[in-house]
Enzyme design. Structure first.
Site, PDB file in Angstrom:
ATOM      1  N   PHE A 151       9.737  -4.271  10.747  1.00  0.00           N
ATOM      2  CA  PHE A 151      11.180  -3.669  11.320  1.00  0.00           C
ATOM      3  C   PHE A 151      12.192  -4.196  10.993  1.00  0.00           C
ATOM      4  CE2 PHE A 151       8.332  -0.393  13.072  1.00  0.00           C
ATOM      5  CZ  PHE A 151       9.112   0.524  13.298  1.00  0.00           C
ATOM      6  N   GLU A 152      12.200  -5.770  10.566  1.00  0.00           N
ATOM      7  CA  GLU A 152      13.290  -6.332  10.183  1.00  0.00           C
ATOM      8  C   GLU A 152      14.001  -5.652   8.998  1.00  0.00           C
ATOM      9  OE1 GLU A 152      12.493 -10.424   9.500  1.00  0.00           O
ATOM     10  OE2 GLU A 152      14.450 -10.770   8.717  1.00  0.00           O
ATOM     11  N   THR A 153      13.090  -5.433   7.987  1.00  0.00           N
ATOM     12  CA  THR A 153      13.672  -4.768   6.851  1.00  0.00           C
ATOM     13  C   THR A 153      14.049  -3.329   7.229  1.00  0.00           C
ATOM     14  OG1 THR A 153      12.010  -6.221   5.683  1.00  0.00           O
ATOM     15  CG2 THR A 153      13.160  -4.503   4.309  1.00  0.00           C
TER      16      THR A 153
ATOM     17  N   ALA B 136       0.690  -1.312  -0.021  1.00  0.00           N
ATOM     18  CA  ALA B 136      -0.103  -0.020  -0.111  1.00  0.00           C
ATOM     19  C   ALA B 136       1.010   1.298  -0.101  1.00  0.00           C
ATOM     20  CB  ALA B 136      -0.911   0.003   1.161  1.00  0.00           C
TER      21      ALA B 136
ATOM     22  N   CYS C 225      -1.171  -5.299   9.041  1.00  0.00           N
ATOM     23  CA  CYS C 225      -2.479  -4.949   8.346  1.00  0.00           C
ATOM     24  C   CYS C 225      -3.110  -6.501   8.288  1.00  0.00           C
ATOM     25  CB  CYS C 225      -2.509  -4.391   7.216  1.00  0.00           C
ATOM     26  SG  CYS C 225      -1.345  -4.898   6.115  1.00  0.00           S
TER      27      CYS C 225
ATOM     28  N   CYS D 147      23.865   5.945  20.332  1.00  0.00           N
ATOM     29  CA  CYS D 147      23.016   5.254  19.446  1.00  0.00           C
ATOM     30  C   CYS D 147      24.080   4.115  18.762  1.00  0.00           C
ATOM     31  CB  CYS D 147      22.570   5.976  18.189  1.00  0.00           C
ATOM     32  SG  CYS D 147      21.806   5.045  16.802  1.00  0.00           S
TER      33      CYS D 147
HETATM   34 ZN   LIG Z   1      20.942   6.425  15.504  1.00  0.00          ZN
END
Ligand SMILES: [Zn+2]
Length: 341
Positions: free
Chosen positions: A132-134, A39, A187, A245
Site C-alpha cells: 500500500f505504500e507504493t 504476478a 503472498c 477525502c
Molecule cells: Zn479521494
C-alpha cells in the site's frame, strides 16, 4: 508463412464489437506504465502486450526467483537461475511474442524521488505492486496529475480491483483512508493462488482496454473483490469522490513529498535490503573482489554472492539484498565488510 501484419495479428480482437479497427489503432497509439512486475504485473503486461498496446513501461526492482514461477507467467526457469531482473526478463519474453510494440524495462523501485520521471508520458498507470505504500504514492501522483490508474491486488485466494479516474470517481484514499486491515498479509505470509492473480489482472486489463479506446460508458465504477476459495464476491460503489477525502478533495499529497523507502528495510522473510550507497557499482570488478570469499555469479544486471549462510544479491545501482538474516545490523555489517561503504 503467417502474416504478422496488425490486421491479421489482432483480427480476433478487431472482430470484437467493443474494439473494432478504430479501437485497435487507439491501442497501438497508447502508452501505459505498469508498476511492479510480479504476478499481477506479469499477467497485466502479458495481456496488454498481446492486445497490442503500443508502449508499455515496466517498473520493477526485483529479480526472478524459483518461488515466482508458480504464478508469474512471464518468467522461466532460466530467468530464475540467472537471477535476471523481472523488468528485463519480462521485456525479453514480450519481445519474443510481440516485437511490434515498445517495451521499456526500468529496474527500479517507484519512489517519491523518481515517480515523475518513471511515470512521465503514461496515459494510464496499472498497479502490479504488492504494497500500500507504493499504491498511495501512485494515487497521489495520479490525482495530482489527473491521470487514471487501476488498483489491482491479489493475496491468498482473494482478488480485488478498482478504477480511479481523478475528479470523477473515488480515489484510493476515498475508499481506504488508511491501509485496509488485511494489507499486512502478503503472498510471503498468506500464500497465493495463481488463479486469483489472473482473475484480478484479467478484470484490470479489460478495464485498461476500455480506458485506452475511450469506451467510458463501459467502465466499472465499483471496488470489486472475489474470494475464489470461499466463493464470495463483493462490490462497493466507487462512483464518486468522497467529500473530505484528503487526496482528491483537500489535494494533500504527502506520499509525493516523502523521502522514499528507508535506506535499510526488511524484505520478505529472513532477508534485508540495503540501498544506502548512491553510486553505481561495477559488477565485473566486484565479482573479482568477492571471488576469494565465496561463490560469485554475475551478468549485466545482477551479481550473486554466496557466503554461507548468507546469499547477497547486488545491483548496478549499489543496492543489495541480503538473505539469511532478518537482523538489519548483521546485514549492514556484511555489506560494509564485503562491499564497502
Ligand atoms: Zn479521494
Amino acid at each position: 508463412m503467417t502474416s504478422l501484419e496488425p490486421d491479421e495479428r489482432y483480427s480476433r480482437q478487431i472482430l470484437f464489437d467493443g474494439i473494432g479497427a478504430a479501437g485497435q489503432q487507439k491501442l497501438a497509439a497508447a502508452r501505459v506504465a505498469i508498476v511492479g512486475c510480479g504476478a499481477t504485473g506479469s499477467a497485466l503486461a502479458s495481456l496488454l502486450a498481446r492486445s497490442g498496446v503500443g508502449a508499455i513501461r515496466i517498473i520493477d526492482r526485483d529479480y526472478v526467483e524459483a518461488s515466482n514461477l508458480q504464478r508469474q507467467t512471464l518468467f522461466e526457469e532460466a530467468d530464475a537461475s540467472e537471477s535476471l531482473p523481472k523488468a528485463i526478463a519480462a521485456a525479453r519474453k514480450i519481445a519474443a511474442f510481440n516485437s511490434q510494440i515498445v517495451i521499456e524495462p526500468q529496474v527500479a523501485d517507484l519512489t517519491p524521488t523518481n515517480v515523475d520521471s518513471l511515470l512521465a508520458g503514461a496515459g494510464l498507470i496499472l498497479d502490479g505492486t504488492d504494497n500500500f505504500e507504493t499504491r498511495y504514492l501512485i494515487n497521489d501522483y495520479a490525482v495530482k496529475n489527473s491521470l487514471p490508474w487501476i488498483y489491482t491486488g491479489a493475496v491468498g485466494s482473494y482478488a480485488v480491483t478498482m478504477n480511479v479516474v481523478p475528479g470523477r470517481t473515488a480515489c484510493l484514499t476515498c475508499v481506504f483512508p488508511e491501509p485496509p486491515g488485511g494489507a499486512l498479509e502478503t503472498c510471503d505470509t498468506a500464500g497465493i493462488l495463481n488463479s486469483a492473480v489472473n482473475l484480478a489482472a484479467s478484470i484490470a486489463a479489460t478495464e485498461a482496454l476500455k480506458f485506452l479506446i475511450g469506451a467510458e460508458s463501459q467502465l466499472r465504477h465499483t471496488l470489486v473483490s472475489f474470494d475464489l476459495w470461499r466463493n464470495e464476491r463483493s462490490e462497493i460503489s466507487a462512483a464518486k469522490p468522497r467529500p473530505g477525502c484528503r487526496t482528491c478533495d483537500a489535494r494533500e499529497f504527502p506520499h509525493l513529498a516523502g523521502e522514499g523507502r528507508p535506506h535499510i528495510t526488511l524484505c520478505g522473510r529472513n532477508s534485508v535490503q540495503i540501498h544506502e550507497r548512491h553510486r553505481p557499482m561495477d559488477l565485473t570488478e566486484m565479482s573479482e573482489r568477492l571471488r576469494i570469499h565465496g561463490t560469485v555469479k554475475h551478468n549485466d544486471f545482477v551479481l550473486k554472492f554466496w557466503h554461507d549462510p548468507y546469499e547477497m544479491t547486488l545491483f548496478p545501482d549499489g543496492r543489495a539484498i541480503i538473505k539469511g538474516t532478518s537482523d538489519t545490523a548483521v546485514a549492514r555489517s556484511l555489506y560494509a565488510r564485503y562491499i564497502g561503504n
